[in-house]
Write an enzyme that holds these catalytic residues in place. Structure first.
Site, mmCIF file in Angstrom:
data_model
loop_
_atom_site.group_PDB
_atom_site.id
_atom_site.type_symbol
_atom_site.label_atom_id
_atom_site.label_comp_id
_atom_site.label_asym_id
_atom_site.label_seq_id
_atom_site.Cartn_x
_atom_site.Cartn_y
_atom_site.Cartn_z
ATOM 1 N N ASP A 1 68.926 103.232 126.069
ATOM 2 C CA ASP A 1 68.812 104.215 124.981
ATOM 3 C C ASP A 1 68.398 103.415 123.742
ATOM 4 O O ASP A 1 68.432 102.174 123.751
ATOM 5 C CB ASP A 1 70.195 104.889 124.795
ATOM 6 C CG ASP A 1 70.233 105.979 123.715
ATOM 7 O OD1 ASP A 1 69.156 106.384 123.221
ATOM 8 O OD2 ASP A 1 71.350 106.423 123.368
ATOM 9 N N ARG B 1 66.316 118.326 132.293
ATOM 10 C CA ARG B 1 67.153 118.877 131.224
ATOM 11 C C ARG B 1 67.132 120.404 131.315
ATOM 12 O O ARG B 1 68.143 121.069 131.126
ATOM 13 C CB ARG B 1 66.629 118.440 129.840
ATOM 14 C CG ARG B 1 66.641 116.946 129.562
ATOM 15 C CD ARG B 1 68.028 116.376 129.515
ATOM 16 N NE ARG B 1 68.868 117.072 128.562
ATOM 17 C CZ ARG B 1 68.894 116.835 127.248
ATOM 18 N NH1 ARG B 1 68.160 115.871 126.739
ATOM 19 N NH2 ARG B 1 69.709 117.507 126.435
ATOM 20 N N GLN C 1 72.676 115.664 128.644
ATOM 21 C CA GLN C 1 71.771 114.590 129.063
ATOM 22 C C GLN C 1 72.247 113.971 130.377
ATOM 23 O O GLN C 1 71.476 113.819 131.329
ATOM 24 C CB GLN C 1 71.758 113.510 127.969
ATOM 25 C CG GLN C 1 70.884 112.324 128.295
ATOM 26 C CD GLN C 1 69.408 112.672 128.255
ATOM 27 O OE1 GLN C 1 68.938 113.253 127.291
ATOM 28 N NE2 GLN C 1 68.669 112.335 129.305
ATOM 29 N N HIS D 1 76.948 112.995 124.929
ATOM 30 C CA HIS D 1 75.740 113.798 125.178
ATOM 31 C C HIS D 1 75.813 114.319 126.624
ATOM 32 O O HIS D 1 75.055 113.891 127.496
ATOM 33 C CB HIS D 1 74.505 112.929 124.961
ATOM 34 C CG HIS D 1 73.234 113.701 124.797
ATOM 35 N ND1 HIS D 1 73.180 115.082 124.831
ATOM 36 C CD2 HIS D 1 71.958 113.281 124.606
ATOM 37 C CE1 HIS D 1 71.925 115.462 124.661
ATOM 38 N NE2 HIS D 1 71.156 114.396 124.524
ATOM 39 N N CYS E 1 66.905 108.299 128.013
ATOM 40 C CA CYS E 1 67.123 109.689 127.595
ATOM 41 C C CYS E 1 65.959 110.217 126.764
ATOM 42 O O CYS E 1 65.734 111.425 126.713
ATOM 43 C CB CYS E 1 68.431 109.813 126.825
ATOM 44 S SG CYS E 1 68.553 108.646 125.455
ATOM 45 N N ARG F 1 74.511 120.541 117.863
ATOM 46 C CA ARG F 1 74.162 119.108 117.793
ATOM 47 C C ARG F 1 74.664 118.618 116.441
ATOM 48 O O ARG F 1 74.219 119.097 115.395
ATOM 49 C CB ARG F 1 72.662 118.897 117.947
ATOM 50 C CG ARG F 1 72.256 117.470 117.679
ATOM 51 C CD ARG F 1 70.861 117.124 118.147
ATOM 52 N NE ARG F 1 70.823 116.921 119.584
ATOM 53 C CZ ARG F 1 69.871 116.235 120.217
ATOM 54 N NH1 ARG F 1 68.879 115.679 119.542
ATOM 55 N NH2 ARG F 1 69.898 116.082 121.524
HETATM 56 N N1 NVA Z 1 71.800 107.780 121.178
HETATM 57 C C1 NVA Z 1 70.700 108.591 120.704
HETATM 58 C C2 NVA Z 1 70.360 109.620 121.713
HETATM 59 C C3 NVA Z 1 69.245 110.547 121.333
HETATM 60 C C4 NVA Z 1 68.958 111.574 122.398
HETATM 61 C C5 NVA Z 1 71.080 109.218 119.368
HETATM 62 O O1 NVA Z 1 72.233 109.633 119.227
HETATM 63 O O2 NVA Z 1 70.237 109.272 118.473
HETATM 64 N N1 CP Z 2 67.278 113.145 124.985
HETATM 65 C C1 CP Z 2 67.408 114.073 124.030
HETATM 66 O O1 CP Z 2 68.487 114.637 123.811
HETATM 67 O O2 CP Z 2 66.259 114.352 123.375
HETATM 68 P P1 CP Z 2 66.171 115.179 122.021
HETATM 69 O O3 CP Z 2 66.873 114.353 120.967
HETATM 70 O O4 CP Z 2 64.701 115.300 121.760
HETATM 71 O O5 CP Z 2 66.836 116.498 122.200
#
Ligand code: NVA
Ligand code: CP
Length: 343
Positions: free
Chosen positions: A252, A320, A160, A157, A292, A130
């Site tokens: 989101d 997930r 997701q 992502h 998400c 990540r």
């Molecule tokens: N768009 C958000 C998704 C989190 C799961 C982010 O990147 O923070």
């Molecule tokens: N939706 C998602 O990826 O959640 P987290 O950021 O908690 O992993």
């Protein structure tokens, strides 16, 4: 617009063990990376989702599929769902997870990303990342002999979106022909949803404020896939028009991780894109609400919508686990260890 609420749930015409999409994906994907949904063919996206449904129905079948496999997760950003779904997922298939918190030392800072890859591949079977920069993921993939999985970057992502379309299939029976609307920031989650929707023949409409539309490279790719699959990708700036008659409405956060410095600027720009009861009332009466998570209640979505019977956000979170287990099975060649696949 045809109602999908009453559709019969479509069962796969044959067991997943004999499904041509699953068998082809098992052969092609073993040892490969998942950096982007664009790395996958439509058949491979279908295979992950089909296998996800089977893993969910029959978890015991897969409980030794990844015996002794080691997975490392290196996360530069916070996570609840992605991390725990991967950790519980591999643990319930006989493998093991090692979590490395990279939130204070971004990857590539202490030593080069290539050198990190060349170390990790000596110890582990799969690397889950990540990151902020998407290039961190592709660079690790270019230098690693073991699979790399994108667990969210600033660009995509994929895990997701796979779970989300699995959830839509569960709810509506199929994603084919579904009218799926995304409202909000044209960012990582939106990108993966566009590509996955196109791969599964859904019509995807995206409504973003001006200046926040999805990346042109993703739009072009999603449109190419959509054309081949007989569906459509529409980009709008009017949320009301975008949700008109939609089967699913997705949003989101307006401020993604790493963009916190833009919070004050973004708040008024995204206000008209909030998914509230008035906006949901424009969608089809049977429409579902999706997110998400984590959600900023009162910002991109109201409590009344996210807590309503239309909301399937916790089904998405649950899936997930199953979708990521399916992905691990394919990338790590785990189906060869599942008895029902050996018959
Ligand atoms: N768009 C958000 C998704 C989190 C799961 C982010 O990147 O923070
Ligand atoms: N939706 C998602 O990826 O959640 P987290 O950021 O908690 O992993």
């Amino acid at each position: 617009m045809a109602s999908r609420a009453t559709m019969e749930r479509k069962e796969s015409p044959q067991p997943v063990q004999k499904d041509p999409d699953v068998l082809a994906a098992a052969a092609r994907m073993a040892g490969e990376d998942l950096c982007s949904i664009a790395d996958l063919s439509s058949g491979e996206v279908r295979a992950i989702v089909k296998l996800g449904h089977d893993v969910k129905r029959n978890p015991r079948e897969y409980r030794h599929a990844l015996d002794a496999k080691q997975m490392v997760l290196m996360f530069e950003k916070a996570s609840l769902r992605t991390r725990l779904a991967f950790e519980t997922g591999i643990n319930t298939m006989g493998g093991n997870a090692i979590f490395v918190d990279q939130t204070s030392t971004p990857l590539g800072e202490r030593e080069t990303i290539a050198d990190v890859a060349r170390n990790l591949e000596r110890w582990v079977d799969v690397i889950v990342l990540r990151t902020y920069a998407h290039d961190t993921i592709t660079e690790m993939a270019a230098n690693s002999r073991v699979p790399i999985i994108n667990a969210l970057s600033d660009f995509e992502h994929p895990c997701q979106a796979l779970a989300d379309f699995m959830t839509l299939e569960e709810h509506f029976g199929t994603a084919t022909g579904l009218n799926f609307t995304y409202v909000g920031d044209g960012n990582n989650v939106c990108h993966s949803l566009m590509l996955t929707g196109a791969q599964l023949s859904a019509n995807v409409t995206v409504a973003t404020p001006r200046g926040y539309s999805p990346d042109i490279e993703i739009v072009t790719k999603a449109r190419e896939i959509a054309e081949a699959n007989g569906c459509e990708i529409r980009l709008l700036q009017d949320p009301q028009a975008a949700v008109e008659g939609a089967d699913a409405v997705y949003t989101d956060v307006c401020v993604s991780m790493g963009m916190e410095h833009e919070s004050t600027k973004r708040a008024p720009i995204f206000r008209p894109f909030q998914v509230n009861e008035a906006l949901m009332s424009k969608a089809a009466p049977h429409a579902v609400f999706m997110h998400c998570l984590p959600a900023r209640r009162g910002e991109e979505v109201t409590d009344a919508v996210i807590d309503s019977p239309q909301s399937i956000v916790f089904d998405q979170a649950e899936n997930r686990l199953h979708a990521q287990k399916a992905l691990l099975l394919l990338l790590l060649g785990g189906l060869a260890n599942v008895e029902s696949f050996q018959r």
